[in-house]
Design an enzyme around this catalytic site. Structure first.
Site, mmCIF file in Angstrom:
data_model
loop_
_atom_site.group_PDB
_atom_site.id
_atom_site.type_symbol
_atom_site.label_atom_id
_atom_site.label_comp_id
_atom_site.label_asym_id
_atom_site.label_seq_id
_atom_site.Cartn_x
_atom_site.Cartn_y
_atom_site.Cartn_z
ATOM 1 N N VAL A 269 0.834 -1.209 0.000
ATOM 2 C CA VAL A 269 0.000 0.000 0.000
ATOM 3 C C VAL A 269 0.862 1.250 0.000
ATOM 4 O O VAL A 269 0.643 2.178 -0.794
ATOM 5 C CB VAL A 269 -0.949 -0.001 1.210
ATOM 6 C CG1 VAL A 269 -1.737 1.315 1.264
ATOM 7 C CG2 VAL A 269 -1.923 -1.178 1.140
ATOM 8 N N HIS B 170 -13.416 1.271 8.222
ATOM 9 C CA HIS B 170 -12.509 0.239 7.714
ATOM 10 C C HIS B 170 -12.916 -0.193 6.299
ATOM 11 O O HIS B 170 -12.998 -1.378 5.983
ATOM 12 C CB HIS B 170 -12.475 -0.964 8.655
ATOM 13 C CG HIS B 170 -11.184 -1.724 8.589
ATOM 14 N ND1 HIS B 170 -10.674 -2.432 9.646
ATOM 15 C CD2 HIS B 170 -10.289 -1.886 7.568
ATOM 16 C CE1 HIS B 170 -9.533 -3.005 9.303
ATOM 17 N NE2 HIS B 170 -9.275 -2.692 8.041
ATOM 18 N N GLU C 20 -14.453 -1.577 16.037
ATOM 19 C CA GLU C 20 -15.063 -1.268 14.741
ATOM 20 C C GLU C 20 -16.471 -1.858 14.622
ATOM 21 O O GLU C 20 -16.630 -3.075 14.756
ATOM 22 C CB GLU C 20 -14.161 -1.766 13.609
ATOM 23 C CG GLU C 20 -12.835 -1.046 13.585
ATOM 24 C CD GLU C 20 -11.853 -1.542 12.542
ATOM 25 O OE1 GLU C 20 -10.838 -0.852 12.308
ATOM 26 O OE2 GLU C 20 -12.083 -2.627 11.978
#
Length: 344
Positions: free
Chosen positions: A166, A294, A275
């Protein structure tokens, strides 16, 4: 001579159809699906016979009893491989798998384009105050355009904490916007960081020099609370923190205080300790925080790519190959011995 069937098991949590479709083309491979809620006996009937357990990487979506921990591994005597559904493997006890001769694989890189795009979106959204402008435009009148005036990211310095799949893509996109890119990564040499598109610096140098600090490192014992109150204080006044990595790498309480004090100008957060975060989380009350659930790697393209990569890797290892994204290579010798015995 016939071979014993190869059993791949996954939960009934959502997964792109590419996973089942790819494995359906493999002779002698079956895919079993178990319910994560409501029917534990039925779930164990399926899971206990698995050769490969494809486990959800979403720690707050998968009930903990289905995490690939020592207890689960012990109840699956033929288990050879745990395959994470993403680049992360928070739901896997790698040490317990290794001790049992079970290999662990992930899908690193499959969703990197989506996560990198999301990272740039968070940077632009916070720096240009897009979300603040959108919210005020929907609820009030009487403010001026200058009241929500932001900053360009051009000619700013982006500091990447981690420059893997990434981070490398983020570096490329950032350079297209005219940014200077610096990075720190303990797993890479300065020469390799340069090859990936950034100037190598230490973490203290990165914090002091960056207008944006973007987190792209794994979540492990060495990175938990890496960006704590002390690290935030070392950042430039007016800098912006971005994280599309994992919850827990930045200290949420410390970030709240740094934002309230004005030392940190804003944050773009895709990952959280819990989350989704609770509705009364103080970060969600701040207009200079761009918050997402997310979802950086959750696009149609990324989910299909991850599912396809996972199925391809599983198909290869069941055919006798060594998987390309092996997390615990030290388990390989024990795995090979167990495989020869179990998959006769």
């Amino acid at each position: 001579m016939t071979t014993s069937p190869r059993r791949v098991v996954r939960s009934d949590l959502w997964i792109d159809a590419a996973f089942d479709q790819r494995l359906a083309r493999e002779p002698g491979v079956s895919v079993g699906i178990f319910p994560v809620r409501g029917h534990p006996a039925a779930a164990w009937d399926v899971l206990s016979g698995a050769h490969v357990y494809h486990v959800s990487a979403a720690k707050d979506e998968l009930p903990p009893e289905w995490f690939a921990r020592a207890g689960l591994v012990a109840r699956c005597p033929d288990l050879l491989c745990v395959s994470s559904s993403g680049a992360g493997y928070d739901t896997v006890d790698v040490a317990a798998c290794t001790a049992a001769g079970v290999i662990v694989v992930n899908q690193a890189g499959a969703n990197a384009p989506s996560v990198a795009e999301h990272t740039l979106g968070l940077m632009l959204g916070v720096s240009r105050r897009m979300l603040e402008s959108d919210r005020r435009l929907r609820r009030e009148r009487g403010f001026s355009r200058e009241d929500v005036m932001g900053h360009e990211i051009r000619r700013k310095t982006l500091g990447l904490v981690g420059i893997g799949h990434v981070g490398t893509r983020v570096a490329s996109l950032a350079r297209a916007f005219g940014m200077e890119v610096i990075a720190t990564d303990p797993l890479l040499s300065a020469e390799e960081i340069t090859r990936r598109g950034a100037r190598a610096v230490s973490l203290p140098e990165l914090l002091a020099q960056s207008d944006f600090v973007s987190l792209h490192c794994p979540r492990d014992a060495s990175t938990l609370k890496l960006i704590d109150a002390a690290a935030l204080a070392r950042m430039k006044k007016g800098a912006i923190l971005i994280s599309t990595a994992r919850g827990g790498i930045h200290d949420e309480a410390a970030l709240v205080e740094a934002l309230r004090s004005g030392h940190i100008a804003g944050a773009g957060l895709d990952v959280w300790d819990r989350e989704p975060p609770p509705l009364d989380h103080p970060l969600l009350a701040m207009d200079n925080v761009f918050a997402t659930f997310h979802t950086a790697g959750v696009t149609h393209e990324a989910r299909r790519a991850v599912a396809g990569m996972a199925a391809e890797q599983i198909a290869g290892l069941l055919a006798g190959g060594r998987p390309p994204r092996l997390i615990n290579p030290e388990a390989w010798p024990a795995y090979e011995k167990r495989r020869a015995r179990i998959l006769r």
